[in-house]
Design a protein around this motif. Structure first.
Motif, PDB file in Angstrom:
ATOM      1  N   ARG A  54       0.838  -1.220   0.000  1.00  0.00           N
ATOM      2  CA  ARG A  54       0.000   0.000   0.000  1.00  0.00           C
ATOM      3  C   ARG A  54       0.862   1.254   0.000  1.00  0.00           C
ATOM      4  NH1 ARG A  54      -1.996  -3.502   3.558  1.00  0.00           N
ATOM      5  NH2 ARG A  54      -1.164  -2.374   5.378  1.00  0.00           N
ATOM      6  N   GLY A  55       2.175   1.068  -0.124  1.00  0.00           N
ATOM      7  CA  GLY A  55       3.091   2.208  -0.162  1.00  0.00           C
ATOM      8  C   GLY A  55       3.404   2.805   1.186  1.00  0.00           C
ATOM      9  N   GLU A  56       3.044   2.110   2.274  1.00  0.00           N
ATOM     10  CA  GLU A  56       3.309   2.612   3.628  1.00  0.00           C
ATOM     11  C   GLU A  56       4.738   2.274   4.040  1.00  0.00           C
ATOM     12  OE1 GLU A  56      -1.277   1.962   5.261  1.00  0.00           O
ATOM     13  OE2 GLU A  56       0.270   0.455   5.654  1.00  0.00           O
ATOM     14  N   GLU A  57       5.456   3.264   4.565  1.00  0.00           N
ATOM     15  CA  GLU A  57       6.836   3.057   4.991  1.00  0.00           C
ATOM     16  C   GLU A  57       6.875   2.272   6.300  1.00  0.00           C
ATOM     17  OE1 GLU A  57      10.337   2.464   4.954  1.00  0.00           O
ATOM     18  OE2 GLU A  57       9.953   3.977   3.406  1.00  0.00           O
ATOM     19  N   LEU A  58       7.680   1.221   6.328  1.00  0.00           N
ATOM     20  CA  LEU A  58       7.764   0.346   7.493  1.00  0.00           C
ATOM     21  C   LEU A  58       8.994   0.637   8.352  1.00  0.00           C
ATOM     22  CD1 LEU A  58       6.740  -2.941   5.653  1.00  0.00           C
ATOM     23  CD2 LEU A  58       5.288  -1.502   7.095  1.00  0.00           C
ATOM     24  N   LEU A  59       9.972   1.336   7.791  1.00  0.00           N
ATOM     25  CA  LEU A  59      11.160   1.718   8.543  1.00  0.00           C
ATOM     26  C   LEU A  59      11.070   3.187   8.947  1.00  0.00           C
ATOM     27  CD1 LEU A  59      13.958  -0.008   6.425  1.00  0.00           C
ATOM     28  CD2 LEU A  59      12.842  -0.878   8.488  1.00  0.00           C
ATOM     29  N   PHE A  60      11.620   3.508  10.088  1.00  0.00           N
ATOM     30  CA  PHE A  60      11.620   4.887  10.570  1.00  0.00           C
ATOM     31  C   PHE A  60      12.862   5.623  10.072  1.00  0.00           C
ATOM     32  CE2 PHE A  60      13.474   7.837  13.623  1.00  0.00           C
ATOM     33  CZ  PHE A  60      12.443   8.747  13.815  1.00  0.00           C
ATOM     34  N   THR A  61      12.667   6.854   9.633  1.00  0.00           N
ATOM     35  CA  THR A  61      13.766   7.771   9.345  1.00  0.00           C
ATOM     36  C   THR A  61      13.449   9.105  10.012  1.00  0.00           C
ATOM     37  OG1 THR A  61      14.269   6.735   7.219  1.00  0.00           O
ATOM     38  CG2 THR A  61      15.093   8.961   7.575  1.00  0.00           C
ATOM     39  N   PHE A 171      28.873  -7.154  15.681  1.00  0.00           N
ATOM     40  CA  PHE A 171      28.062  -6.848  14.499  1.00  0.00           C
ATOM     41  C   PHE A 171      26.614  -6.621  14.917  1.00  0.00           C
ATOM     42  CE2 PHE A 171      25.268  -7.929  11.016  1.00  0.00           C
ATOM     43  CZ  PHE A 171      25.892  -7.393   9.909  1.00  0.00           C
ATOM     44  N   ALA A 172      25.918  -5.746  14.182  1.00  0.00           N
ATOM     45  CA  ALA A 172      24.471  -5.585  14.365  1.00  0.00           C
ATOM     46  C   ALA A 172      23.840  -5.035  13.100  1.00  0.00           C
ATOM     47  CB  ALA A 172      24.160  -4.657  15.542  1.00  0.00           C
ATOM     48  N   TYR A 173      22.643  -5.509  12.808  1.00  0.00           N
ATOM     49  CA  TYR A 173      21.759  -4.845  11.845  1.00  0.00           C
ATOM     50  C   TYR A 173      20.949  -3.835  12.661  1.00  0.00           C
ATOM     51  CZ  TYR A 173      22.535  -8.673   8.445  1.00  0.00           C
ATOM     52  OH  TYR A 173      23.072  -9.583   7.571  1.00  0.00           O
ATOM     53  N   HIS A 174      21.370  -2.576  12.648  1.00  0.00           N
ATOM     54  CA  HIS A 174      20.747  -1.535  13.482  1.00  0.00           C
ATOM     55  C   HIS A 174      19.457  -1.101  12.794  1.00  0.00           C
ATOM     56  CE1 HIS A 174      20.442   1.325  16.571  1.00  0.00           C
ATOM     57  NE2 HIS A 174      21.163   2.320  16.082  1.00  0.00           N
ATOM     58  N   THR A 175      18.330  -1.641  13.266  1.00  0.00           N
ATOM     59  CA  THR A 175      17.061  -1.597  12.535  1.00  0.00           C
ATOM     60  C   THR A 175      16.063  -0.680  13.220  1.00  0.00           C
ATOM     61  OG1 THR A 175      17.431  -3.883  11.802  1.00  0.00           O
ATOM     62  CG2 THR A 175      15.191  -3.017  11.619  1.00  0.00           C
ATOM     63  N   TYR A 176      15.704   0.408  12.539  1.00  0.00           N
ATOM     64  CA  TYR A 176      14.726   1.371  13.044  1.00  0.00           C
ATOM     65  C   TYR A 176      13.347   1.019  12.475  1.00  0.00           C
ATOM     66  CZ  TYR A 176      18.462   4.640  14.530  1.00  0.00           C
ATOM     67  OH  TYR A 176      19.535   5.236  15.145  1.00  0.00           O
ATOM     68  N   LEU A 177      12.478   0.473  13.306  1.00  0.00           N
ATOM     69  CA  LEU A 177      11.122   0.140  12.872  1.00  0.00           C
ATOM     70  C   LEU A 177      10.195   1.335  13.097  1.00  0.00           C
ATOM     71  CD1 LEU A 177      10.844  -3.429  14.453  1.00  0.00           C
ATOM     72  CD2 LEU A 177      11.379  -2.861  12.061  1.00  0.00           C
ATOM     73  N   SER A 178       9.278   1.539  12.169  1.00  0.00           N
ATOM     74  CA  SER A 178       8.276   2.592  12.306  1.00  0.00           C
ATOM     75  C   SER A 178       7.072   2.033  13.053  1.00  0.00           C
ATOM     76  CB  SER A 178       7.848   3.086  10.920  1.00  0.00           C
ATOM     77  OG  SER A 178       6.798   4.030  11.028  1.00  0.00           O
ATOM     78  N   SER A 239       2.126  -6.655  12.857  1.00  0.00           N
ATOM     79  CA  SER A 239       3.295  -7.063  13.620  1.00  0.00           C
ATOM     80  C   SER A 239       4.481  -7.195  12.691  1.00  0.00           C
ATOM     81  CB  SER A 239       3.044  -8.417  14.308  1.00  0.00           C
ATOM     82  OG  SER A 239       1.933  -8.350  15.173  1.00  0.00           O
ATOM     83  N   PHE A 240       5.656  -6.933  13.231  1.00  0.00           N
ATOM     84  CA  PHE A 240       6.901  -7.272  12.547  1.00  0.00           C
ATOM     85  C   PHE A 240       7.382  -8.610  13.098  1.00  0.00           C
ATOM     86  CE2 PHE A 240       7.013  -2.557  12.514  1.00  0.00           C
ATOM     87  CZ  PHE A 240       7.181  -2.339  11.151  1.00  0.00           C
ATOM     88  N   LYS A 272       8.405   8.514  19.892  1.00  0.00           N
ATOM     89  CA  LYS A 272       7.080   7.884  19.967  1.00  0.00           C
ATOM     90  C   LYS A 272       6.774   7.033  18.740  1.00  0.00           C
ATOM     91  CE  LYS A 272       5.190  11.750  22.664  1.00  0.00           C
ATOM     92  NZ  LYS A 272       4.208  12.858  22.662  1.00  0.00           N
ATOM     93  N   GLN A 273       7.439   7.323  17.620  1.00  0.00           N
ATOM     94  CA  GLN A 273       7.130   6.643  16.355  1.00  0.00           C
ATOM     95  C   GLN A 273       8.207   5.656  15.907  1.00  0.00           C
ATOM     96  OE1 GLN A 273       5.888  10.182  16.454  1.00  0.00           O
ATOM     97  NE2 GLN A 273       4.124   8.925  17.035  1.00  0.00           N
ATOM     98  N   MET A 274       9.147   5.304  16.789  1.00  0.00           N
ATOM     99  CA  MET A 274      10.229   4.410  16.375  1.00  0.00           C
ATOM    100  C   MET A 274      10.583   3.422  17.481  1.00  0.00           C
ATOM    101  SD  MET A 274      12.989   5.308  18.405  1.00  0.00           S
ATOM    102  CE  MET A 274      14.349   4.570  17.508  1.00  0.00           C
TER     103      MET A 274
END
Length: 318
Positions: A54-61, A171-178, A239-240, A272-274
């Motif tokens: 649906r074009g919704e961004e799943l990662l936070f920036t 090592f880490a995959y530093h993952t910002y979820l929205s 859910s992720f 609040k959003q990440m």
């Protein structure tokens, strides 16, 4: 700055594009037949976007992120190597996320074909002369980023020691979820585990809650964690599902209000959003002998919360 300022250098009808950002740095856009997409920057090998059908961004920036080398952009998924954290003479979280990578010519970008295969791109990082001065070890870091036909995002890292002596790294995959609202989010799969609390000089505690919820700043390394965990967003009703392999730890981080105000590339209210949930190898360093290779895998799925339990038993399939 808007994420839309790009110039195409490939036919968008192919479903796979190589574009350039406002700094002239190439980014690879992966698309699924169903309309999902992901974008990977050669700056840091960083995944800067992952969108559903649906074009919704799943990662936070962050709205205040700095999009300019040599600094990693605040958001997306960052490659933290050869360290996660801040110690010694190395840059915070290592230098890999700050360098310009190249597309691996032996394995060029590939789009979906008729048999439903994944769209993917292979990137490669080797140390520069300056890197070798601060971390004197020769390596080859190969990263494959894939997008499945159903929109699952996969990352596979292979790090090889081409040195004459052993070396160690974290090592880490530093993952910002929205997320919709951090107060409405919980993590399942880490209960009863031990964790190192970075807010208490890495003191070791045992998780007591039935699920992890958020009411204040959190900066923890959950050790010896299961390979599948879930991040449930009550308000978004999705859910992720996070699957990992070769990465025994999970880093959970949210800066909350006070720390957010001290970060120049992060909005005061954006905590609040990440939520950062990182597949990682932090507690114990990985050591490679000459010629040895390590592999670490991550797969992210965004699913309806009602279907979440169906996904928790599936192994990582990268």
């Amino acid at each position: 700055m808007s994420m839309g300022h790009f110039t195409n250098s490939a036919d968008p009808r192919s479903g796979l594009e190589v574009v350039r950002d406002w700094n002239g740095i190439a980014q690879v856009v992966l698309r699924s037949p169903k309309g999902h997409s992901a974008r990977v920057s050669l700056h840091g090998g960083q995944v800067v976007s992952w969108k559903n059908d649906r074009g919704e961004e799943l990662l936070f920036t962050s709205s205040k992120a700095v999009f300019k080398p040599p600094y990693a952009m605040r958001g997306g998924i960052q490659m933290c190597f050869p360290q996660f954290g801040n110690s010694g003479t190395l840059e915070r979280h290592g230098f890999a996320r700050n360098r310009i990578w190249i597309i691996d010519d032996e394995h060029p970008p590939t789009n979906h074909n008729g048999n439903g295969s994944k769209a993917f791109v292979n990137l490669l990082l080797k140390p520069s002369e300056d890197d070798l001065k601060c971390w004197p070890h020769c390596f080859e870091f190969r990263l494959r980023v894939s997008l499945s036909k159903d929109g699952d995002l996969s990352l596979k890292s292979r790090i090889r020691n081409v040195n004459g002596k052993p070396f160690s790294f974290s090592f880490a995959y530093h993952t910002y979820l929205s997320v919709s609202d951090i107060s409405e989010v919980r993590i399942e799969g880490l209960e009863t585990l031990d964790y190192l609390d970075n807010l208490s000089q890495r003191e070791r505690f045992t998780e007591q809650g039935d699920a992890i919820t958020f009411e204040s700043e959190v900066d923890r390394v959950y050790v010896s964690s299961p390979n599948v965990i879930a991040v449930l967003d009550h308000e978004k009703k999705h859910s992720f599902v996070i699957r990992k392999d070769g990465l025994p730890d999970v880093v959970v981080w949210n800066p909350w209000e006070k720390k957010s105000k001290t970060m120049v590339d992060f909005g005061d209210e954006e905590y609040k959003q990440m939520l950062c949930v990182d597949a990682a190898a932090v507690e114990r360093a990985i050591t490679l002998k000459p010629g040895e290779e390590w592999t670490g895998k991550l797969e992210l799925s965004a699913v309806s919360s009602t279907n979440c339990s169906d996904h928790l038993d599936h192994p990582v399939s990268i």
